[in-house]
Design a protein around this motif. Structure first.
Motif, short mmCIF file in Angstrom:
data_model
loop_
_atom_site.label_atom_id
_atom_site.label_comp_id
_atom_site.label_asym_id
_atom_site.label_seq_id
_atom_site.Cartn_x
_atom_site.Cartn_y
_atom_site.Cartn_z
N VAL A 94 0.84 -1.20 0.00
CA VAL A 94 0.00 0.00 0.00
C VAL A 94 0.87 1.24 0.00
N GLY A 95 0.40 2.27 -0.69
CA GLY A 95 1.12 3.53 -0.79
C GLY A 95 0.42 4.46 -1.75
N PHE A 96 1.09 5.52 -2.16
CA PHE A 96 0.40 6.59 -2.89
C PHE A 96 1.00 6.91 -4.25
N ALA A 97 1.80 6.03 -4.80
CA ALA A 97 2.35 6.28 -6.13
C ALA A 97 2.80 4.96 -6.74
N PRO A 98 2.67 4.85 -8.08
CA PRO A 98 2.13 5.84 -9.01
C PRO A 98 0.61 5.93 -8.87
N TRP A 128 -1.13 15.55 -3.31
CA TRP A 128 -1.14 14.80 -4.58
C TRP A 128 -0.39 15.55 -5.68
N ASP A 129 0.71 16.13 -5.34
CA ASP A 129 1.52 16.86 -6.31
C ASP A 129 2.45 15.91 -7.05
N TRP A 130 1.91 14.80 -7.50
CA TRP A 130 2.70 13.79 -8.22
C TRP A 130 1.75 12.83 -8.93
N GLU A 131 2.28 12.14 -9.91
CA GLU A 131 1.60 11.02 -10.55
C GLU A 131 2.53 9.81 -10.59
N SER A 132 3.70 9.98 -11.15
CA SER A 132 4.64 8.88 -11.26
C SER A 132 5.36 8.65 -9.93
N PHE A 133 6.01 7.50 -9.83
CA PHE A 133 6.76 7.23 -8.61
C PHE A 133 7.96 8.16 -8.46
N PRO A 134 8.73 8.43 -9.51
CA PRO A 134 9.81 9.41 -9.36
C PRO A 134 9.31 10.78 -8.90
N GLU A 135 8.13 11.19 -9.35
CA GLU A 135 7.57 12.47 -8.90
C GLU A 135 7.21 12.41 -7.43
N PHE A 136 6.75 11.26 -6.97
CA PHE A 136 6.45 11.09 -5.54
C PHE A 136 7.72 11.24 -4.72
N LEU A 137 8.81 10.66 -5.17
CA LEU A 137 10.08 10.80 -4.45
C LEU A 137 10.47 12.27 -4.35
N SER A 138 10.27 13.01 -5.40
CA SER A 138 10.59 14.45 -5.37
C SER A 138 9.71 15.18 -4.37
N ALA A 139 8.43 14.79 -4.29
CA ALA A 139 7.53 15.41 -3.33
C ALA A 139 7.95 15.11 -1.90
N PRO A 154 4.69 0.21 -4.07
CA PRO A 154 3.61 -0.66 -3.57
C PRO A 154 2.78 -1.26 -4.71
N HIS A 155 2.51 -2.54 -4.59
CA HIS A 155 1.82 -3.28 -5.65
C HIS A 155 0.42 -2.76 -5.91
N ALA A 156 -0.33 -2.42 -4.85
CA ALA A 156 -1.72 -1.98 -5.05
C ALA A 156 -1.77 -0.73 -5.91
N ALA A 157 -0.92 0.24 -5.60
CA ALA A 157 -0.90 1.47 -6.40
C ALA A 157 -0.45 1.18 -7.83
N LEU A 158 0.58 0.37 -7.98
CA LEU A 158 1.10 0.03 -9.30
C LEU A 158 0.03 -0.65 -10.15
N ARG A 159 -0.66 -1.61 -9.56
CA ARG A 159 -1.67 -2.37 -10.31
C ARG A 159 -2.85 -1.49 -10.71
N ILE A 184 7.68 0.11 -15.14
CA ILE A 184 7.50 1.09 -14.07
C ILE A 184 8.34 0.72 -12.86
N ALA A 185 8.40 -0.58 -12.55
CA ALA A 185 9.22 -1.03 -11.43
C ALA A 185 10.69 -0.70 -11.66
N THR A 186 11.16 -0.93 -12.87
CA THR A 186 12.55 -0.60 -13.19
C THR A 186 12.81 0.89 -12.99
N ASP A 187 11.90 1.72 -13.51
CA ASP A 187 12.07 3.17 -13.37
C ASP A 187 12.03 3.60 -11.91
N ALA A 188 11.15 2.96 -11.11
CA ALA A 188 11.04 3.32 -9.69
C ALA A 188 12.34 3.01 -8.95
#
Length: 572
Positions: A94-98, A128-139, A154-159, A184-188
């Motif tokens: 569980v988590g908030f990105a992507p 929610w100033d992000w969409e992608s996982f890299p953007e979440f890291l920046s936030a 997190p798998h739930a968010a990814l799926r 997406i996992a590779t990019d994260a």
């Protein structure tokens, strides 16, 4: 030339996190790193006198849920109150990105249901100033923090991000879906995620009762995502499985073996003594030992004490939460609830309903008074069956429901009962002792930031040392225990720059008065967004906690310094 230090921790008993015997020495810190260990000359550096105290590496907690709190708060309470200097979040899938903007509410409802974090606090606290996982890291990097933190994909968010409604409906992922999740996992991982996490537990549900989107993910899907980590050349796998059915346990473990073997990535899974399969943990440790002997990087995350829910009028539930008469007043402010519950007629109704047919499922467990104990202050986590509510009530010649009712009205509603749901089936911590002793386990499951009104296990580091490493309950040497929650946990998630007191390592340290180390009972503090409350457990005995050479806590109080940073994975 004389070496210049910014801070010297003077004359402490150093327990280095590597399991070596303690030594008495000074630690010189420069540029956030340990620069020297030995007898150091006085100079211009600030000093902390550690005479008569132990000095340990900062604890590394690899199982937390600060995914929202990291956005709105600069402090990782309560973990940082217990000597933790690095937390890893994004666990349990569980988590908030992507995330797409249409799925914000879904992820909030999932986090609220799975991890008991108030949805209103998440909605107010997340921008929610992000969409992608890299953007979440920046936030996550916008605010400075008291301690370091890292996160996982997190798998739930990814799926949900890739499959939308099909994920929520537990449909099978297509090959195209799997390919997208792999990329997406590779990019994260390349952006800095420490790993990927998933849950296959039927108990993990949204606040509306919907199952985890990852519940029925196929092995092909999991293998595809694990291959994404392999493509990145880094990252760990973390899994939650129920392991309730002994007949399915070997098959589930075999799947984990294949994930670790084919991806080459380290894997950890959560392990507890379950009421429905009380000896299953022994079998799982045997299977883990076999896998490790064959060269597979698999670890079990274990808890140093029983895992239980805390029941008080100030928290999320009490033993009578399933009673219809109590439900009518359950949402009232605590003082008003106490006033109503003092009415003899309502008292009689609630107590009469406690064993009635309305009590089903979890509500029925809440009135199993042989497995419910007064927590006390200081809290007692190994009380034994003789101190259960049922035993106390029998000794006093009263009904256990009556005793529990009156107890909960004490201390302005702060009086707390504890109901263990794992690791306490025999009324002792013998299973925990054996799990801790196993060479293929690491400390985990503290869930800092989660279950805010029901569980308070971020205090595991304090319990670990004070219970297992001191006094009449001592079972392990202190150097071994410290290693278990510092270098062992750091290495389990690929963090090689911390967790040990060695020259060149990150200067994350604790100065601890072992004889004074003690837990304080959890209390509700209303410091979440929207004024929502959460359990915060404090401790005595932490003289100083140091992050990157900067003292962030002195005697349990924050100094105001905020050197903590987002830790990004080191990609090969």
């Amino acid at each position: 030339m004389e070496q210049q230090f910014e801070l010297i921790v003077r004359n402490g008993t150093i327990i280095d996190g590597l399991g070596n015997p303690p030594i008495q020495a000074d630690i010189g810190i420069a540029k956030g790193r340990i620069a020297a260990i030995g007898k150091l000359l006085p100079g211009d550096a600030q000093e902390i006198d550690a005479t008569g105290l132990i000095v340990t590496p900062g604890f590394v907690d690899i199982h937390t849920h600060y995914d929202g709190q990291a956005i709105w708060s600069q402090q990782f309470l309560p973990s940082s109150l217990h000597g933790v200097t690095t937390v890893v979040m994004g666990n349990c899938g569980v988590g908030f990105a992507p995330v797409k903007s249409t799925d914000h509410d879904r992820l909030v409802e999932l986090m609220e249901g799975v991890e008991d974090i108030p949805g209103v606090a998440l909605r107010e606290g997340l921008d929610w100033d992000w969409e992608s996982f890299p953007e979440f890291l920046s936030a996550l990097e916008r605010l400075p923090h008291d301690i370091d933190f890292a996160t996982q994909l997190p798998h739930a968010a990814l799926r949900l991000y890739v499959m939308g409604d099909r994920a929520q409906n537990l449909e099978k992922a297509t090959q195209d879906d799997i390919d997208r999740m792999r990329a997406i996992a590779t990019d994260a991982i390349k952006a800095g995620a420490l790993g990927f996490t998933t849950s296959r537990s039927v108990n993990h549900r949204s606040v509306h009762g919907d199952p985890m989107p990852s519940l029925r993910a196929t092995e092909e899907e999991l293998q595809g995502i694990a291959q994404g980590l392999k493509d990145a050349g880094a990252g760990v796998l973390q899994m939650i499985l129920d392991f309730d059915d002994p007949q399915l346990m070997d098959a589930e473990f075999a799947m984990m073996r294949r994930l670790a073997q084919e991806s080459g990535r380290p894997l950890s899974y959560s392990l507890m003594q379950k009421h429905g399969n009380k000896d299953g943990w022994k079998r799982l440790l045997d299977l883990t030992a076999e896998a490790v002997a064959e060269g597979l990087p698999i670890k079990a995350q274990v808890a140093p004490r029983n895992v239980g829910v805390l029941l008080s009028l100030q928290g999320s539930r009490i033993v009578f939460s399933g009673c219809p008469s109590y439900k009518k007043i359950a949402q009232l402010p605590v003082p008003e609830r106490i006033r109503r519950m003092q009415d003899p007629e309502l008292r009689q109704s609630i107590i009469a309903e406690a064993g009635g047919p309305e009590m089903q499922g979890f509500s029925k467990e809440l009135v199993n008074f042989t497995n419910i104990f007064p927590l006390g202050d200081p809290p007692e986590y190994d009380p034994g069956r003789s101190k259960s509510v049922a035993a106390i009530a029998a000794a006093q010649g009263v009904d256990p429901a009556q005793w529990a009712y009156d107890y909960l009205l004490q201390q302005d509603g702060a009086a707390t009962l504890c109901m263990p749901f794992a690791n306490y089936i025999e009324g002792n911590l013998d299973a925990c002792e054996q799990m801790l002793a196993d060479p293929n386990t690491v400390i985990g499951l503290g869930d800092g930031g989660a279950h805010v009104g029901l569980i308070s296990d971020a205090s595991f580091p304090t319990f670990l040392l004070s219970h297992w490493g001191r006094g009449s309950t001592k079972k392990f040497d202190l150097p071994w225990l410290v290693k278990k929650h510092t270098s062992d946990t750091a290495q389990a998630v690929g963090l090689t720059d911390r967790g040990a007191i060695e020259v060149g390592k990150k200067a994350d340290l604790n100065v601890i008065s072992l004889e004074d180390l003690a837990l304080i009972a959890p209390r509700i503090e209303h410091d979440l967004p929207a004024g929502k409350g959460r359990l915060v457990q404090r401790a005595d005995g932490y003289v100083a906690t140091i992050v990157s050479g900067i003292t962030v806590y002195r005697n349990g109080k924050p100094t105001g310094e905020l050197p903590g940073k987002l830790v990004r994975a080191a990609v090969a």
